[in-house]
Design a protein around this motif. Sequence first.
Motif, PDB file in Angstrom:
ATOM      1  N   VAL A 492      29.378  36.047  53.058  1.00  0.00           N
ATOM      2  CA  VAL A 492      30.221  35.338  52.096  1.00  0.00           C
ATOM      3  C   VAL A 492      30.716  36.320  51.043  1.00  0.00           C
ATOM      4  CG1 VAL A 492      30.329  33.464  50.415  1.00  0.00           C
ATOM      5  CG2 VAL A 492      28.932  33.206  52.474  1.00  0.00           C
ATOM      6  N   GLU A 496      36.061  33.014  48.407  1.00  0.00           N
ATOM      7  CA  GLU A 496      36.040  32.093  49.541  1.00  0.00           C
ATOM      8  C   GLU A 496      35.835  30.670  49.053  1.00  0.00           C
ATOM      9  OE1 GLU A 496      34.060  32.787  53.269  1.00  0.00           O
ATOM     10  OE2 GLU A 496      33.553  34.831  52.653  1.00  0.00           O
ATOM     11  N   ARG A 497      36.290  29.743  49.889  1.00  0.00           N
ATOM     12  CA  ARG A 497      36.056  28.331  49.597  1.00  0.00           C
ATOM     13  C   ARG A 497      34.918  27.838  50.487  1.00  0.00           C
ATOM     14  NH1 ARG A 497      41.587  24.966  48.383  1.00  0.00           N
ATOM     15  NH2 ARG A 497      42.478  26.398  46.843  1.00  0.00           N
ATOM     16  N   ALA A 520      32.516  32.577  44.450  1.00  0.00           N
ATOM     17  CA  ALA A 520      33.289  31.778  45.394  1.00  0.00           C
ATOM     18  C   ALA A 520      33.663  30.440  44.750  1.00  0.00           C
ATOM     19  CB  ALA A 520      32.485  31.563  46.672  1.00  0.00           C
ATOM     20  N   THR A 541      36.111  27.273  55.211  1.00  0.00           N
ATOM     21  CA  THR A 541      35.737  28.037  56.412  1.00  0.00           C
ATOM     22  C   THR A 541      34.228  28.092  56.602  1.00  0.00           C
ATOM     23  OG1 THR A 541      35.792  30.091  55.129  1.00  0.00           O
ATOM     24  CG2 THR A 541      37.803  29.467  56.318  1.00  0.00           C
ATOM     25  N   ARG A 542      33.468  27.764  55.557  1.00  0.00           N
ATOM     26  CA  ARG A 542      32.009  27.709  55.642  1.00  0.00           C
ATOM     27  C   ARG A 542      31.557  26.408  54.991  1.00  0.00           C
ATOM     28  NH1 ARG A 542      30.104  33.232  56.451  1.00  0.00           N
ATOM     29  NH2 ARG A 542      31.766  34.732  55.972  1.00  0.00           N
TER      30      ARG A 542
END
Length: 982
Positions: A492, A496-497, A520, A541-542
């Motif tokens: 990660v 990032e989302r 994030a 995406t995660r």
Amino acid sequence: MPSLEDLPGPSSVMGLLRRAGATAVNATDLLVHGGFVTDEQYSPYEVVSSHPVYKLRRYFPDEVPPGAPVMLLVHALMITGDVWDIAPDTSAVAALHGMGIDVWTIDFGAPEHEPGGLERTLTDHALAVSDAVDEVSAVTGRDVVLGGQSQGGMFCYQVAAYRRGANIDSLVTFGSPVDTRAPMGVPMSPETATTLAHAYLSSGLARRISIPGWAMRTATQMLTPIGVAKGKAQWYLNLHDRERLLPRERLRMYLDGQGWTAYAGPAFAELLEQFMVHNRMLEGGFVFRDRLVSLADIDVPILTVVGSTDLLATPPAVRGIRRAAPRAEVYELNIPIGHFGIIGGARARKVTWPTVGRWIHWRAGEGDLPEELVPANRIEEWNPGELSTVRRMIGAAADLSVGSAARAISVATGALRGAEELVRAGVDQLARLRELGDVEPGTRISLGLLLDEAAQHDPGAIVYAFGDRVIRHGEFKHRVDSIVAVMLGLGVRPGERIGVRMASRPSALSALAAISRLGATAVLLRPEGDLAREIRLGQVTRLVTDPENVPEAEAEGVSCYVLGAGSERGDLPGYVIDMEDLDPERVRVPAWYRPNPREAADLAFVLFTGTGAATRDMLITNRRWALSARGAAEAAGLTATDTVYSVTPLHHSSAILHAMAGAIASGARLALASGPDPDTFWDEVRRYGATHVSYTWTSLRAITDGPPHPGEPDHPIRVFMGSGMPPGLWRRVAERFAPARVVEVYASAEGEAILANPDGGKVGCVGRPLRGTPEVRVVDYALASEEIVTGPDGYALQSRPEAVGLLVVRGRSSSRHDAVPLRNLFDVGDVWLSTGDLFTRDADGDLWFVDRVRNVIRSVGGPVLPSVVSRALEGVPGVALATAYGVLDDDAGEVVVGAVRPLPGARLDAEAIERALRDVPRSQRPAYVQSVRIPTTAWARPQVESLRRAGIPTPRDRVTVWRLAADGRTFERLGRGAGTDP
């Protein structure tokens, strides 16, 4: 001039000389030996066990009758355990033994002479009492009657709650205060005492300085100067008569010095913090190590002995137990005596111990309840006789030097009262709140950063509570850093989302903090929402989830992780990675990693509103979150002494922007509800000592409209804080839970407008913009054309008071990418954003939310605001909830339908509906009104889609329908429904 006849004769002179001689001899013994030697014997006892904190004594061990009921006595910390056996004629243990009772006592010793004694805390002593209960019960095979004097009684209450009554038959307390905000027996208000306690704790001295025994004795005697002065005067006047003094000599020596011990600094600091500052005995939320305890958990019978002239533990302070322990049967024995006399004077021998003995035998099934005992709920806080007596004693004390000193302290601290909030919240906390209102786009600010700062400032402070456990900042930081390390190991990166789909549980808060600390963005996916749609809108995406919310199938392009699986990890599907299986210690942290890198303009959270195809994302920047945090803390008056209980799940905006944000910004505890039912609500409110409760829409309806609950009377709640509460429910909340107030907070979906009504005085009002938030205005808006109305100069017109208009907020910042700024709205070059919400402004300048533009019903008679109809219907007596919506009628086009849900047992009629709608314009009156079960969303918002799909309402089982007559004023009932209580 006296005459010769007035002079004393030879015999009188000799009497005076003999008296003077006896006085001189006795005074010499007093100076040399400290007192008179008596031949009185102490009661025999055996030390059954010795521990670092206490010794356990059993009295008359060789004379215990078979099957005798058992009593364990607990003394206060500032005196020795010998208080129960000072002299034969005042011995509690001898009196109880004489009534066939097996008597045990706990002895904490003198901490100044014990290894580590001056490092003890209150928790150490309370847990020692709990251990002693186990020991006594194991030896005797019986449940224990647990008794305590003053603070010893407070320990008894805490232990009974901590143990949930296990091995405890009943409680007997002697002058043990529960409500520390009750009137004190000195010329100092509880508020002033609280302020002084705050100041002393803030100085940092409290935990480091232990109070010597002589100081405890002096302070205690200063609080009861009349009794002390009277006793000393009598003693000195009888100094010539040794035989008269001997029976009370051991008691005098005990009270004048031998009986007093030092008070350990950590224990004294905990006393101030838990009971003077927080009033935890009454409100709940005190902590044994990391376990929360509330006296509301006590369900064993209680006998409380009240001294009607007690100035140390006044009757209202002692009687607080009946409010703190609503499940317990509480009885009172009232004695006209002071604090120590309850257990150690002539009245104790004649009244206290005989009555307590009969109580114990009654509990053992060996007699009747003593007739002197009165159920506590039949007694006033102060009866007139007690009040006048104590007033006289306080007044007399104030005339003494001690009283004057107390008055001087009170006057001096009056200057502090104006700054009381500053002391209560702490200078650092107020500085933090100021900083949260001044953040610029480039300011480093985030959830993770605020939590880091709090952990550095006070790692031992409690950050949140769940169930019966608390988590402290130091422990929480370690947990969050471990999750960050695991995330870094999984690849990660900042920016990032990360989707979070979890129930309200500690691991959810840990996940949000870790995502923020890493840099994030947390996308809060709703467990009840459309997962695929929200993943797509949130660009996830995660995905981090808990075992209950693992997706049924693997989502394409999304990595799924589980956090907090525990024993459920074996049931996880193969596409899920269990984060608990990864060792954070083995992760090589990248060189680029810096904790809490995010700035104010960066995206912190993505939330969702709406359902199905109407699902929309709402983007929350760190600045928006920080402003909300500060706004919630200030509007609700949150300080570090409070506990915020979130009944809304963490994925809801009310929890993220109000409850969680306000608690962290103010340093208050955050408590997460473990269930929505009233039993869970009241149990946890009491256990946590919740002062603030978050809500959303109708989430408080079941608690407000349900039957009375044992945990409800004298609850600790001061504020209900949230958004969207219907006015009808608001009124019922304010009435039922007074003096708690409702603080409605509005945060616009577009822009950074945050409104609140801190005093909660106007039902339904959302108040004004909070300090530091952008300017807002209400502008004229044409509902039919959905356009802002402009004047001849082309600029927007501000709405007149009470007129419905569109709320706009100054600035470019939006929570959505497709929001179109409104330029040149009031002046050349200005920029505003439409909130999409309709408001009115009253004559005082306060704002009132009306409805959302997208909710307007396009009826054939013109646009209709559903809220105008629903709020009018909420005025019908017996209505719990109301809503309105549009339905297509083949004959009349779109018509307005009102729906009401009655309160349990209520029956509605046409006349009440007509009266409620009388002031609604004829064109906006509903064509139909139905009494029906109104469904709500998972976040307690009325859900009309299913009602709309059903079309024009028709009478059926448990549904009653009324139709507007041709006159446009009256309503007629259709058919004969089976009832009006759906």
